[in-house]
Design an enzyme around this catalytic site. Structure first.
Site, PDB file in Angstrom:
ATOM      1  N   GLU A  85       0.845  -1.200   0.000  1.00 33.89           N
ATOM      2  CA  GLU A  85       0.000   0.000   0.000  1.00 33.89           C
ATOM      3  C   GLU A  85       0.877   1.244   0.000  1.00 33.89           C
ATOM      4  O   GLU A  85       1.825   1.324   0.777  1.00 33.89           O
ATOM      5  CB  GLU A  85      -0.868   0.048   1.268  1.00 33.89           C
ATOM      6  CG  GLU A  85      -1.982  -0.950   1.288  1.00 33.89           C
ATOM      7  CD  GLU A  85      -2.903  -0.767   2.497  1.00 33.89           C
ATOM      8  OE1 GLU A  85      -2.826   0.283   3.180  1.00 33.89           O
ATOM      9  OE2 GLU A  85      -3.696  -1.675   2.755  1.00 33.89           O
ATOM     10  N   GLU A 131      -8.381   1.895  -4.661  1.00 25.88           N
ATOM     11  CA  GLU A 131      -9.439   1.763  -3.650  1.00 25.88           C
ATOM     12  C   GLU A 131     -10.099   3.114  -3.400  1.00 25.88           C
ATOM     13  O   GLU A 131      -9.418   4.110  -3.084  1.00 25.88           O
ATOM     14  CB  GLU A 131      -8.859   1.197  -2.326  1.00 25.88           C
ATOM     15  CG  GLU A 131      -9.952   1.048  -1.272  1.00 25.88           C
ATOM     16  CD  GLU A 131      -9.573   0.148  -0.092  1.00 25.88           C
ATOM     17  OE1 GLU A 131      -8.483  -0.453  -0.110  1.00 25.88           O
ATOM     18  OE2 GLU A 131     -10.388   0.052   0.849  1.00 25.88           O
TER      19      GLU A 131
HETATM   20  O1  KIV Z   1      -6.679  -6.057   2.666  1.00 24.94           O
HETATM   21  C1  KIV Z   1      -7.485  -6.119   1.735  1.00 24.94           C
HETATM   22  O2  KIV Z   1      -8.437  -6.919   1.728  1.00 24.94           O
HETATM   23  C2  KIV Z   1      -7.290  -5.216   0.614  1.00 24.94           C
HETATM   24  C3  KIV Z   1      -8.404  -5.087  -0.367  1.00 24.94           C
HETATM   25  C4  KIV Z   1      -9.526  -4.350   0.253  1.00 24.94           C
HETATM   26  C5  KIV Z   1      -7.955  -4.471  -1.630  1.00 24.94           C
HETATM   27  O3  KIV Z   1      -6.287  -4.595   0.522  1.00 24.94           O
END
Ligand code: KIV
Length: 272
Positions: free
Chosen positions: A121, A188
């Protein structure tokens, strides 16, 4: 499922080919072997062992407490339950604090779980991380927009790309992460128009969540899809089943039957 469905496990080349021929990519999370098998049997192309594990399985309020050991335990279980989907494991909060740490932690994930890829991320700060992982032979998905690991720094969960500054930053991040070598990018809670624009501007597939229908693929938390929650799912997730209600009913039946059928069993008499 794809018309070109191989019986072997999908690779990042299959995912790139799907993008090339305009075939949508279906991705879902799973956290254990049984769910992995079920989502794969229904045709899911990629399974994400997401750090949403923290919220939906481990009972945390955010994804921040999730550890690398948590991710490894659950990713290894998903691997044991699946044979076709390409598996992607999230690198959790604090495990990607720089390229060296990210590489060491991603190597552990790859060695100890058998997944095919990791997800990180973050925007521009992740460019050197992605470059380092890719240079060492690790396939990476990037993740921008709402990045739940940064929830406190962002000040909550909300749509991104609404104003021009935020939109310009997301365009720049998407391009930079593609250039760094990510093979796909999760968008997202990015405004649908911007998500569509980014999708058209990139060669790698965008995988949307709460970002409209015009991404190259979609990802959802499995619990939100099947209604396996005790609190309401995010507004963009439209549950297609109410598994929580089925569980409550089945357990309720069992408890009622158990209590109804049981004749009182006297306690052993105490020795005088
Ligand atoms: O942790 C997760 O499930 C995610 C998704 C929402 C993309 O990163």
């Amino acid at each position: 499922m794809s018309a070109h469905t191989p019986t072997r496990r999908l690779t990042i080349r299959d995912i790139a080919a799907m993008r090339q021929r305009g075939e949508a990519i279906a991705m879902l999370t799973a956290y254990d072997a049984t769910m992995a098998r079920l989502v794969e049997m229904a045709g899911t192309d990629m399974i994400l062992i997401g750090d949403s594990l923290g919220n939906v399985v481990l009972g945390h309020e955010t994804t921040l407490p999730v550890t690398l050991d948590d991710m490894i335990r659950h990713a290894a279980a998903v691997k044991r339950g699946s044979s076709r989907a390409l598996l992607v494991c999230d690198l959790p909060f604090g495990s990607v604090s720089g390229p060296d740490a990210a590489l060491a932690n991603a190597v552990r994930v790859m060695k100890e779980t058998g997944v095919e890829a990791v997800k990180v991320e973050g925007g521009l700060v992740m460019v050197p991380v992605v470059e380092r992982l890719v240079a060492h032979g690790i396939a990476v998905i990037a993740h921008i927009g709402l990045t739940p690991q940064a929830v406190h720094q962002m000040g909550g969960y909300y749509m991104h790309g609404k104003d021009e500054a935020s939109a310009a930053r997301l365009r720049q991040e998407a391009k930079a992460l593609e250039a760094a070598g990510a093979f796909a990018i999760v968008l997202e809670c990015v405004t649908p128009a911007l998500a569509a624009e980014i999708t058209h501007a990139l060669t790698i597939p965008t995988i949307g969540i709460g970002s409209g229908k015009d991404c190259a693929g979609q990802v959802l938390v499995i619990n939100d899809l099947i209604g396996l929650n005790t609190s309401p799912p995010p507004s963009f997730a439209k549950p297609r089943a109410d598994v929580a209600a089925i569980i409550r009913a089945a357990v309720g039946d069992y408890v009622a039957e158990t209590k109804a059928e049981r004749q009182p069993i006297p306690l052993p008499r105490r020795a005088e």
